[in-house]
Every structure is written in structure tokens, then in C-alpha cells.
Enzyme design. Structure first.
Site, PDB file in Angstrom:
ATOM      1  N   HIS A 198      38.560  30.284  24.799  1.00  0.00           N
ATOM      2  CA  HIS A 198      38.461  29.207  23.816  1.00  0.00           C
ATOM      3  C   HIS A 198      38.156  27.887  24.515  1.00  0.00           C
ATOM      4  O   HIS A 198      37.346  27.088  24.046  1.00  0.00           O
ATOM      5  CB  HIS A 198      39.781  29.065  23.057  1.00  0.00           C
ATOM      6  CG  HIS A 198      39.966  30.118  22.009  1.00  0.00           C
ATOM      7  ND1 HIS A 198      41.114  30.221  21.255  1.00  0.00           N
ATOM      8  CD2 HIS A 198      39.143  31.100  21.563  1.00  0.00           C
ATOM      9  CE1 HIS A 198      40.984  31.225  20.407  1.00  0.00           C
ATOM     10  NE2 HIS A 198      39.813  31.773  20.581  1.00  0.00           N
ATOM     11  N   GLU A 443      21.970  45.341  21.479  1.00  0.00           N
ATOM     12  CA  GLU A 443      22.924  44.963  22.527  1.00  0.00           C
ATOM     13  C   GLU A 443      23.495  46.174  23.253  1.00  0.00           C
ATOM     14  O   GLU A 443      24.340  46.039  24.129  1.00  0.00           O
ATOM     15  CB  GLU A 443      24.057  44.126  21.920  1.00  0.00           C
ATOM     16  CG  GLU A 443      24.695  44.742  20.695  1.00  0.00           C
ATOM     17  CD  GLU A 443      25.586  43.771  19.932  1.00  0.00           C
ATOM     18  OE1 GLU A 443      26.043  42.780  20.529  1.00  0.00           O
ATOM     19  OE2 GLU A 443      25.817  44.007  18.732  1.00  0.00           O
ATOM     20  N   ASP A 467      26.119  41.181  25.695  1.00  0.00           N
ATOM     21  CA  ASP A 467      26.603  42.562  25.684  1.00  0.00           C
ATOM     22  C   ASP A 467      25.587  43.513  26.299  1.00  0.00           C
ATOM     23  O   ASP A 467      25.964  44.499  26.946  1.00  0.00           O
ATOM     24  CB  ASP A 467      26.933  43.008  24.258  1.00  0.00           C
ATOM     25  CG  ASP A 467      28.372  42.672  23.872  1.00  0.00           C
ATOM     26  OD1 ASP A 467      29.187  42.456  24.791  1.00  0.00           O
ATOM     27  OD2 ASP A 467      28.674  42.613  22.670  1.00  0.00           O
ATOM     28  N   CYS A 514      19.475  35.920  21.145  1.00  0.00           N
ATOM     29  CA  CYS A 514      20.536  35.009  20.692  1.00  0.00           C
ATOM     30  C   CYS A 514      21.712  34.946  21.664  1.00  0.00           C
ATOM     31  O   CYS A 514      22.742  34.360  21.353  1.00  0.00           O
ATOM     32  CB  CYS A 514      21.028  35.400  19.303  1.00  0.00           C
ATOM     33  SG  CYS A 514      21.797  37.026  19.221  1.00  0.00           S
TER      34      CYS A 514
END
Length: 583
Positions: A198, A443, A467, A514
Site C-alpha cells: 500500500h 497474463e 503477472d 496495462c
């Protein structure tokens, strides 16, 4: 003191120069002692009061968030409030006091350690970061209990007034970052952390230079040491020589000048020198992020991560966001983007990204029941989300993106669910876009190697490079032991990327990237040379990438890129990418 350099993980670009301000971890100074039975309820009350105090602190921080604050900040503080309310932290330590006669601090640390050990059993980046959230909340309560709440340094005159503060800590929470934001907080250095934490996400959102995963930086760096953070390289220089300090000051000034120039590109169309238009899209987490996307000149939203609407809403709290709640968020994003397309990814969560931290997890969650697998296993929840997205499509252009597809049967089941959701809406006389475009995240290597399955069934593709690299190379990029092997320029990655882009172009199916690679200006020309025409990234990266696009000539890039794709040796690939930068 002699100068020394520390190497860690870069999570936010830029250069920060200033004096070190150390944050000590309260957990390291906790006293352990047994209490008498007649002291038990008083000790319980002391812990309850500390938890209540932290509740009020977090609520005050949330209420004082500036209007221009990144939306992630409010979401992350909400997560910490939910953790604080969970019985695992709010009740179990009280039982430890009553049953074992531990003092309040010891009881709390005992429970935090127990929860941390449970998370350590699952080697997954997202779960590891949830462990960090629990530790950060516990640390905040401990500081209240021990009377060592985070102290801000006094503002001094003279040299210190112009010397920005570099916060050095074992770890730092998003809430603490907010407290430092108004105190010339120039950057931060932490012993722990990774790309997905975070705190790292908030650092990128606030555009604050940061370096994490420095192991023992908080022990090696002293209060008021001069510190340079090179966020681009993930390097920290402590007590730099005068000439080094001057070099970095010049680099910092140059970066500030360059940023001002970039601001002038907001309304300039993203077109290469040879006249090829490029779509530059934004990745967002919440509808409020649309403002930053528009401000950066985004052509639309290439990735709306819908899981932020779900986090912390199940289990003990037992409340998924309703269809109307979801619909309102998606509708708001579409309206905020003023006619530009919004690509909404369906829930990318499951065993590796639990909706509730108490949820039972799989032994190997990255390979388990997650993303579309999780959604197909929870059809009512999935249908609710699909209906909400479809309803929002009546208010503007939406593209529906499905994560982690790898099998034809998954694609077919997903399309059947979407058809079912459409039928339910027609029956209820709800409007939606009948021709909504449906796409897949590429991915998983199996998906990239069996593209005809996807091209035959779907309208567009979006490559999730984070990923894809992780699964292809079997590398957990936030594991310090193997993070150096996480390499977007590995020949296998370049092959999967280029072949996906090439096949999409051959059959007229749009392909976007992305993941982190889309916002990395060092790789912009390589992706352009592969034939990529749609990039999606954090809004803060849009203008730097646009500048690369405007300075690129595909007629020069494409032949050089073909040479890079034929190379196998890492050195040859790196040299080829450097040559692209010079074109």
C-alpha cells in the site's frame, strides 16, 4: 562518517535530497511482564482505550484528506479501520490478557506475531502485504500504549528550513505518510516492503521518491544524516561527498524543469514522428481517480481495478457491495471520463487477494482459485457485478475485461454468464449497451501461446505484464531472494509480448499493455517497435510516456526492434534497447 550506498527496490521515481528523520518501531521496545489478577480489567481497558484512540486518529486523518489527495489514500485508511475493528485485533488480545495475564503491549504483540506467522505460510506478494497492514495497525496501537506516538520534527530556521525531510523507518503506513505530507516530506526509505505494498502505491500516487526493501537501513542511517534517494535506481546514498551531492542537486533541478515542460504536452495528441496515433490510457482504482487521468490527458481508462470496491467487505463484516453500490461507482467513472472509453476489469481477487483477511487461503494461492476462477465459482456474486457494469454502460462507453483466462471453457462460461446477466437486465427493463466489447487479460503464458482461442471469441486483449513476467519466469518480484531475476527484457517475455501484439494486429483485434511496462519510458520505444498502439498506466506516467511517443519514428524503431527480438543473450538485448533510446 564515511559515505555509503544502500540498494533496494525502487517503487517511485525521482530524486529526493534531505536530512534523515528516523521513526522508531514501538514493537521493538515493548516490555513483557505478567499482571496481577486484580489489574486484569484495568489492563483490558487500557488496550481498549488505545484501540479507540487509534480509531479516532484514523477517522480524523480520513476526514482531513485534501480534495486533491489520491483516492487510494482514503481506501487504504478504510482498510486499516476495518483491520482495527476485526475481532482478531480488537478482541483476541483482550482474551490473552484475561487468560495469560500478559500486559496489554505483550498481548497485542503476541497476537500480531501469531497473525504474521499465519500469513508467512503462504508465499504470495499480495498476502504478504496484507500481513504488513496488520503490523502497521498494531504498531499504531502500540505507540499509543507506550506513549511513543509518531513525533514530527520541529521546523527550524536556516539550513534545515530548506533541507527536506527523508523519513527512514523499518516500515511506514499510508496514514503516517499523510502526517508527514505537510512537513517538507521529500521521500522515504524503509527496511521492508515491495512493489505491491500500500505504501508503495501511495508513494507513486503522491509522486514521492521512495526506496524500500533496504533490509537494515533504519539501523545504519542516523538522525539528521544527509540522504539522497535515487528513486529511479532504488539506491540510497548516505552522507554523500560534496561533489556527489552537487551532481544529484543538478539532476533533481533538471527533473523539475523537465516536469514543467511535460505539462505543456497535456493537450498535444500522442502521435509518432511518422504520423502514427497512439492511445495513452490510465489505470485507476476508484472513480475519483478519473480527475487525475483527465488532467494528464488520458484518452480513456485502460484498466479500472474493481476489487477496491470489494476489499474488506466480507467475512466478519459480511457485506459485499450491492449491485446498486457497484453500479454507482462504475457509472460515476464513465460520466467522469466525459465520453472517453472506460475498461472495467471484473473482480481480480480470490485466494491470493482475500476479500477478508480472516478468509482461509490456499497453500499456493497464485496458482489457485483466483480472478475469473473465483468469479465462476461464485456465480451470484459475479452476476451481480456483471449486471452493475452492464447498467453503467448505458451512460457511456465501457469495455468489459476478464482477468486470468487460460482455457476455452473459462471463456465460454464467462460469455454465458454475461449473456445471462443481459437477459436478467432485459427482463427488468434496465438499459445497457447491447454491443459492449468483451476482452481478456493475457497474463498467463498458456493464454499468450493459444491466442486463437481468445481472438475467435473476444473483442480485445490487454496484456498484464506484471503477472505474465511472474508466471513465465516463476519469480515473485517482491521476494528479496529472487527479485533480481524479475526481468521484463527476458527473451521469453519479449517473445510472448511481440507474438501477442503481432497476432492481434493480423486479425484486427486491439491489443493493449496495462502492466508496469506500459509506464516505463525505458521500454516505450521497444513496445512501439513491436507494434503496440495502446498503453495503459498510472496517470503520473502518461506525460513522460507521451514525450517518448512524440520523439519516436516507427520507421527507425521497427527494424531495430526486430533485431532485438532475434537476440537471446541479455547483453545483446540490453544494447539493442539502448540503441532504440538513441534513435
Amino acid at each position: 562518517m564515511a559515505s555509503f550506498t544502500l540498494h533496494g527496490i525502487s517503487v517511485s521515481r525521482g530524486i529526493a535530497i534531505g536530512r534523515a528523520h528516523l521513526l522508531k518501531a514501538a514493537a521493538l521496545e515493548v516490555k513483557h511482564y505478567l499482571i496481577e489478577q486484580d489489574q486484569m480489567e484495568a489492563e483490558v481497558a487500557r488496550l481498549q482505550n488505545a484501540i479507540h484512540t487509534v480509531h479516532k486518529e484514523l477517522q480524523a486523518i480520513w476526514s482531513d484528506l485534501p480534495k486533491d489527495a489520491p483516492a487510494e489514500l482514503g481506501a487504504f485508511i478504510d482498510v486499516h479501520v476495518l483491520i482495527l475493528s476485526d475481532p482478531m485485533l480488537s478482541e483476541v488480545p483482550l482474551n490473552i490478557i484475561r487468560n495469560r495475564y500478559y500486559n496489554a503491549e505483550w498481548a497485542l504483540v503476541t497476537q500480531i506475531d501469531e497473525l504474521s506467522a499465519q500469513f508467512d505460510e503462504v508465499e504470495d506478494p499480495y498476502l504478504r502485504e496484507r500481513k504488513v497492514d496488520i503490523q502497521q495497525v498494531g504498531e499504531r496501537v502500540l505507540k499509543v500504549l507506550t506513549g511513543t506516538a509518531t513525533e514530527l520534527p520541529p521546523i527550524k530556521s536556516g539550513e534545515e528550513k530548506v533541507a527536506h525531510m527523508i523519513v527512514v523507518a523499518h516500515d511506514i503506513s499510508p496514514a503516517d505518510m499523510l502526517q508527514f505530507r505537510d512537513r517538507s516530506f521529500a521521500g522515504f526509505v524503509t527496511d521492508v516492503g515491495g512493489q505491491n505494498s500500500h505504501t508503495a502505491i501511495v508513494a507513486r500516487s503522491l509522486d514521492i521518491p521512495a526506496a524500500v526493501g533496504m533490509f537494515n537501513a533504519s539501523a545504519l542511517i542516523s538522525q539528521d544524516d544527509w540522504v539522497i534517494i535515487d528513486g529511479d535506481a532504488g539506491v540510497v546514498i548516505v552522507d554523500p561527498a560534496p561533489q556527489v551531492l552537487e551532481q544529484y542537486r543538478e539532476r533533481q533541478a533538471r527533473q523539475i524543469r523537465d516536469r514543467k515542460k511535460l505539462g505543456k504536452l497535456k493537450k498535444t495528441p500522442a502521435v509518432t514522428i511518422d504520423g502514427t496515433p497512439i492511445m495513452l490510457m490510465a489505470n485507476i482504482e476508484l472513480p475519483e481517480d478519473c480527475a487525475a487521468a483527465l488532467d494528464a490527458g488520458a484518452s480513456g481508462v485502460g484498466l479500472f481495478r474493481s476489487e477496491f470496491l470489494f476489499m474488506g467487505r466480507t467475512g466478519y463484516h459480511n457485506k459485499l457491495p450491492t449491485e446498486d453500490e457497484q453500479f454507482e461507482s462504475y457509472r460515476k467513472a464513465v460520466v467522469n471520463m466525459k465520453g472517453r472509453p472506460v475498461t472495467i476489469r471484473t473482480l481480480d481477487t480470490g485466494a491470493d487477494k482475500p476479500l477478508d483477511m480472516a478468509e482461509q487461503t490456499a497453500l499456493n494461492p497464485a496458482l489457485g482459485l483466483r480472478a475469473i476462477r473465483y468469479c465462476l465459482a461464485e456465480p451470484q456474486m459475479f452476476l451481480m457485478q456483471l449486471r452493475a457494469i452492464l447498467r453503467a454502460s448505458a451512460f457511456g462507453p465501457i469495455r468489459l475485461l476478464i482477468p486470468m483466462l487460460s482455457h476455452a471453457v473459462e471463456i465460454d462460461q464467462t460469455l454465458q454468464m454475461i449473456a445471462q446477466a443481459k437477459t436478467q437486465l432485459r427482463t427488468a427493463n434496465k438499459k445497457f449497451d447491447e454491443a459492449i466489447e468483451i476482452g481478456a487479460m493475457i497474463e498467463i503464458p498458456a493464454a499468450a501461446l493459444t491466442l486463437p482461442l481468445f481472438i475467435k471469441r473476444l473483442d480485445f486483449l490487454s496484456i498484464g505484464t506484471n503477472d505474465l513476467i511472474q508466471y513465465t519466469l516463476a519469480i515473485d518480484r517482491v521476494d528479496h531472494e529472487v527479485a533480481h531475476l524479475y526481468n521484463p527484457l527476458h527473451p521469453a517475455i519479449l517473445y510472448l509480448l511481440s507474438s501477442t501484439i503481432k497476432m492481434g494486429a493480423k486479425y484486427g483485434v486491439p491489443v493493449a499493455v496495462c502492466g508496469e511496462m506500459a509506464g516505463d519510458t525505458r521500454l516505450t520505444r521497444l513496445l512501439l517497435g513491436m507494434g503496440l498502439r495502446e498503453f495503459s498506466m498510472h496517470p503520473s506516467r502518461l506525460l513522460p510516456v507521451k514525450q517518448e511517443v512524440l520523439n519516436s519514428d516507427l520507421r527507425l524503431l521497427m527494424p531495430q526492434t526486430r533485431k532485438i527480438l532475434r537476440a537471446i543473450e541479455p547483453g545483446a538485448i540490453a544494447e539493442g534497447v539502448e540503441r532504440l533510446a538513441a534513435l
